[in-house]
Write an enzyme that holds these catalytic residues in place. Structure first.
Site, PDB file in Angstrom:
ATOM      1  N   HIS A   1       0.868  -1.190   0.000  1.00  0.00           N
ATOM      2  CA  HIS A   1       0.000   0.000   0.000  1.00  0.00           C
ATOM      3  C   HIS A   1       0.898   1.231   0.000  1.00  0.00           C
ATOM      4  CE1 HIS A   1      -3.786   2.079   1.872  1.00  0.00           C
ATOM      5  NE2 HIS A   1      -3.081   2.941   1.172  1.00  0.00           N
TER       6      HIS A   1
ATOM      7  N   HIS B   1       1.438   4.811  -2.424  1.00  0.00           N
ATOM      8  CA  HIS B   1       1.074   5.666  -3.561  1.00  0.00           C
ATOM      9  C   HIS B   1       2.357   6.324  -4.048  1.00  0.00           C
ATOM     10  CE1 HIS B   1      -3.270   5.534  -2.455  1.00  0.00           C
ATOM     11  NE2 HIS B   1      -2.762   5.317  -1.265  1.00  0.00           N
TER      12      HIS B   1
ATOM     13  N   HIS C   1      -9.444   1.153  -1.314  1.00  0.00           N
ATOM     14  CA  HIS C   1      -9.405   1.791   0.007  1.00  0.00           C
ATOM     15  C   HIS C   1     -10.827   1.717   0.558  1.00  0.00           C
ATOM     16  CE1 HIS C   1      -5.590   3.322  -1.337  1.00  0.00           C
ATOM     17  NE2 HIS C   1      -5.431   4.160  -0.332  1.00  0.00           N
TER      18      HIS C   1
ATOM     19  N   GLU D   1     -11.259   3.620   5.821  1.00  0.00           N
ATOM     20  CA  GLU D   1     -10.206   4.497   6.359  1.00  0.00           C
ATOM     21  C   GLU D   1     -10.935   5.598   7.146  1.00  0.00           C
ATOM     22  OE1 GLU D   1      -7.990   6.702   3.398  1.00  0.00           O
ATOM     23  OE2 GLU D   1      -6.405   7.247   4.805  1.00  0.00           O
TER      24      GLU D   1
END
Ligand code: HPA
Ligand code: ZN
Length: 344
Positions: A18, A20, A198, A201
């Site tokens: 995970h 970005h 996602h 969160e």
């Protein structure tokens, strides 16, 4: 924390699932790329920019993250960004990475899809040759935009579908449930791609249900809010679904008030397949080992917990079974070099 546990955390082989790539843009590189591309930044210095990284929620962060990505213009920029991350990952004993990128952030400001993906793919190739890190690339759709825009992006990516590992879903969560993206995730599944999203969160546990049931995801990114729903926890544990947790991200985005509230330990105890990640390390204050160290301190994790998390990181990856077995054997060999735990 004792020195032996610190060394174990730093040196154990691990995977990151995970991450970005746009979130690895360090302020120093942002200034460098701005200068290289003839742009000016609305901050007088690296220090002033870093001082602006004070977020109250996900949206606060996303506003700066999209603004920062504006300095990425050329294939070389995407290459340099990715190589810089891979070097940091190698230093943290990361052996495998599955990287997110957000093409719409770039194509919507006139950068060609090819520029973005070719720069990243070339760095992943060179990173494997130079650093021995294997990798995969996951194309994320921005959930604050429409599903039609996601479909358009997916179609623009068609010449590269065989070089993608999967698709993901990121950006502003609340108000943009997984159900908004059923058609494009269905298309990705039919194209043989893995699917991640996602979920949970900032959004509710119901978004995790939607990601599982409507998007048919192979992994949940974050998933913190699963703890609000005991039936969901049971389902996650029984199915062996991986949750990619991001401790320093949770703290910086005020998903938790204190690292002691990070759910990694609670989820491990409930038998959920969780692992640790850095999410957007340039913005959240630390790469992968910093995330392991911070939660280990806050939650008093044991050597056995760390070993479990490192094994889970490969288990939750999209590597084939033979590669997973090789990484598990590398952890066996590594653990055999560690001093025995004190007997008290
Ligand atoms: N959450 C949602 N979208 C994102 C994130 C995140 O933590 N990082 C980059 N895009
Ligand atoms: Zn993320």
């Amino acid at each position: 924390m004792d020195r032996a546990l610190q060394n174990l955390i730093c040196d154990i082989p691990k995977a990151e699932l995970h991450l970005h790539i746009e979130g690895t843009l360090e302020p120093e590189m942002m200034f460098e790329l701005a200068s290289r591309n003839g742009l000016s930044l609305p901050y007088p210095s690296v220090e002033a920019l870093r001082a602006a990284y004070d977020f109250s929620n996900l949206q606060d962060f996303l506003d700066l993250y999209y603004e920062g990505a504006n300095v990425l213009r050329t294939q070389r920029d995407f290459y340099d960004l990715t190589m810089a991350y891979l070097r940091k990952a190698a230093a943290d004993h990361v052996r495998h990475v599955e990287i997110f990128f957000d093409p719409q952030t770039h194509t919507d400001r006139g950068i060609a899809f090819a520029t973005v993906i070719e720069g990243i793919l070339q760095a992943l190739k060179d990173g494997e040759a130079e650093l021995g890190i294997t990798s995969g690339l996951i194309l994320c759709f921005l959930r604050h935009l429409s599903e039609d825009a996601a479909i358009e992006t997916f179609k623009a990516a068609e010449p590269w579908h065989d070089q993608l590992l999967g698709v993901g879903l990121d950006s502003s969560e609340i108000g943009h449930p997984p159900s908004k993206f059923t058609r494009v995730f269905d298309m990705a599944g039919k194209a043989g791609l893995k699917r991640v999203a996602h979920a949970g969160e900032e959004g509710p546990a119901s978004y995790i249900h939607e990601a599982l049931e409507l998007l048919q995801v192979d992994r949940i990114d974050h998933g913190n809010k699963s703890l609000d729903d005991p039936a969901l926890i049971k389902k996650l544990a029984q199915s062996g679904m991986t949750l990619t947790l991001c401790p320093l991200s949770n703290l910086k985005l005020c998903v938790i008030d204190d690292l002691g509230d990070q759910p990694v330990k609670a989820l491990l105890e409930k038998g959920v397949q969780v692992m640790l990640n850095s999410d957007d390390p340039a913005y959240f204050g630390g790469y992968l080992n910093e995330n392991y160290l911070a939660v280990a301190r806050a939650l008093d994790l044991s050597a056995a917990d760390i070993e479990r998390l490192a094994r889970n990181s490969f288990k939750g990856s999209f590597l084939d079974e033979a590669a997973k077995a090789r990484h598990d054997a590398a952890i066996d060999a590594f653990m055999a070099t560690q001093p025995a735990a004190p007997a008290f």
